[in-house]
Write an enzyme that holds these catalytic residues in place. Structure first.
Site, PDB file in Angstrom:
ATOM      1  N   CYS A  64      -4.686   4.787   2.419  1.00  0.00           N
ATOM      2  CA  CYS A  64      -4.569   3.355   2.113  1.00  0.00           C
ATOM      3  C   CYS A  64      -5.932   2.968   1.564  1.00  0.00           C
ATOM      4  CB  CYS A  64      -4.239   2.565   3.374  1.00  0.00           C
ATOM      5  SG  CYS A  64      -4.465   0.770   3.169  1.00  0.00           S
ATOM      6  N   CYS A  82      -3.183   1.102  -4.909  1.00  0.00           N
ATOM      7  CA  CYS A  82      -2.497   0.785  -3.651  1.00  0.00           C
ATOM      8  C   CYS A  82      -1.468   1.875  -3.412  1.00  0.00           C
ATOM      9  CB  CYS A  82      -1.816  -0.578  -3.764  1.00  0.00           C
ATOM     10  SG  CYS A  82      -0.848  -1.021  -2.315  1.00  0.00           S
TER      11      CYS A  82
HETATM   12  N1  DGL Z   1      -4.231  -1.057   0.164  1.00  0.00           N
HETATM   13  C1  DGL Z   1      -2.883  -0.744   0.302  1.00  0.00           C
HETATM   14  C2  DGL Z   1      -2.563   0.740   0.251  1.00  0.00           C
HETATM   15  O1  DGL Z   1      -3.304   1.508  -0.329  1.00  0.00           O
HETATM   16  C3  DGL Z   1      -2.011  -1.430   1.308  1.00  0.00           C
HETATM   17  C4  DGL Z   1      -2.478  -2.457   2.259  1.00  0.00           C
HETATM   18  C5  DGL Z   1      -1.334  -3.347   2.721  1.00  0.00           C
HETATM   19  O2  DGL Z   1      -0.660  -3.023   3.705  1.00  0.00           O
HETATM   20  O3  DGL Z   1      -1.114  -4.348   2.034  1.00  0.00           O
HETATM   21  O4  DGL Z   1      -1.566   1.163   0.762  1.00  0.00           O
END
Ligand code: DGL
Length: 255
Positions: free
Chosen positions: A178, A73
Site C-alpha cells: 500500500c 495506489c
Molecule cells: N494507498 C492505497 C494503496 O496503495 C490505499 C489506501 C486506502 O485504503 O485508501 O492501496
C-alpha cells in the site's frame, strides 16, 4: 519528446511516495497529482466503488492534459477492470514484480483488505519466490490512520496487531503493498528488524518510464508540478513538503 505532466492518482497522500520516487529517478518529468483524501480509505470499499472513484480521477487527470497516468495506489490497481487501463493515454498500475527480493523461505505482504482480497501480491510473491510460505496481512485501518496523521503510538499498535494476527513476525522479506505504508517504514523496520522490505514504487516508476520511452514521450525539462487533494489540502501540503524536501504547489480539487 513530450513535456506534458505525468498524472498520478491515489486515494490520498500515499501516492506521494511514488511521486517522490519518480522525481528521484527522472527529475525532468512534471507531476500532476490527485489524491482523493475526502473518500479515503479506498481499501475498505467494494471493487465497484473503487472503480467508480478511480474513473473520476482518471477523467480529472485526462482533463488536465496529462500524457500518461501512474496509478500510485495498489487498491485501485488490483480492483479495477481491464478497461480502466485503456483510453487516450497509457495507464500503468502498481508493480507486482518482486524478483529483486532475497530468496527467503517465508515472505509477507502488507496491504489494504481490498488489495489482499485480490491476491495479486500473493501471485507476484509466488512467482518471485517459488515454494516460499506467504503471509497475507490485511491492515484494516492502517492507511486511514496514516492519511489522517494519527499519533505514532496508535499507528504502531494497529501494525503490531496485524503482524501478530497474521503470523508475519518471522518473515525474511515483506512487500509494502500500500503506497501509504512507506510513510511509516521506520515503524515496520522497528517491529520486524530482521525483515527485508520491498517498496514497489521504484519498479512501478521504471515500468511507467519504459512505456513512455517506447512511445518517445519522455520529457526533456520539468515544468510546473501541481498536487490536488479533495480534502485536507493544508495537511497534505505539509506532508508533500516533507516528502519532497521543499514547498510544492498544493490545491483543493472537486471530483
Ligand atoms: N494507498 C492505497 C494503496 O496503495 C490505499 C489506501 C486506502 O485504503 O485508501 O492501496
Amino acid at each position: 519528446m513530450d513535456n506534458r505532466p505525468i498524472g498520478i492518482m491515489d486515494s490520498g497522500v500515499g501516492g506521494l511516495t511514488v511521486a517522490a520516487a519518480l522525481r528521484r529517478v527522472r527529475p525532468e518529468e512534471s507531476i500532476l497529482y490527485i489524491g482523493d483524501s475526502r473518500r479515503n480509505p479506498y481499501g475498505e470499499r467494494t471493487p465497484e466503488e473503487i472503480t467508480r472513484f478511480a474513473e473520476e480521477m482518471k477523467a480529472f487527470l485526462i482533463g488536465k492534459g496529462v500524457k500518461a497516468i501512474l496509478v500510485a495506489c495498489n487498491t485501485i490497481t488490483f480492483n479495477t477492470p481491464r478497461s480502466f487501463y485503456e483510453g487516450p493515454v497509457p495507464v500503468t498500475g502498481m508493480s507486482t514484480d518482486f524478483s529483486s527480493l532475497p530468496k527467503v523461505k517465508k515472505a509477507a505482504v502488507f496491504a489494504t483488505p481490498a488489495s489482499i482480497a485480490s491476491h495479486s501480491h500473493r501471485r507476484g510473491l509466488e512467482a518471485a519466490l517459488p515454494g516460499a510460505a506467504i503471509a497475507e496481512v490485511p491492515c484494516d485501518g492502517l492507511a486511514h490512520a496514516i492519511e489522517t496523521g494519527a499519533p505514532e503510538a496508535e499507528i504502531r499498535e494497529i501494525l503490531q496487531g496485524c503482524i501478530r494476527r497474521y503470523g508475519a513476525e518471522d518473515t525474511g522479506a515483506a512487500v509494502l503493498g500500500c503506497t501509504h505504508y512507506p510513510l511509516v517504514r521506520p515503524l515496520f523496520e522497528e517491529l520486524m528488524p530482521e525483515t527485508v522490505f520491498c517498496d514497489p514504487a521504484e519498479q512501478t516508476v521504471a515500468e511507467t518510464l519504459r512505456r513512455l520511452e517506447a512511445d518517445d514521450a519522455l520529457a526533456e525539462s520539468c515544468g510546473d508540478d501541481v498536487f490536488y487533494f479533495t480534502a485536507a489540502a493544508e495537511e497534505a501540503a505539509a506532508l508533500t513538503e516533507k516528502v519532497f524536501g521543499k514547498t510544492m504547489p498544493v490545491r483543493p480539487a472537486e471530483l
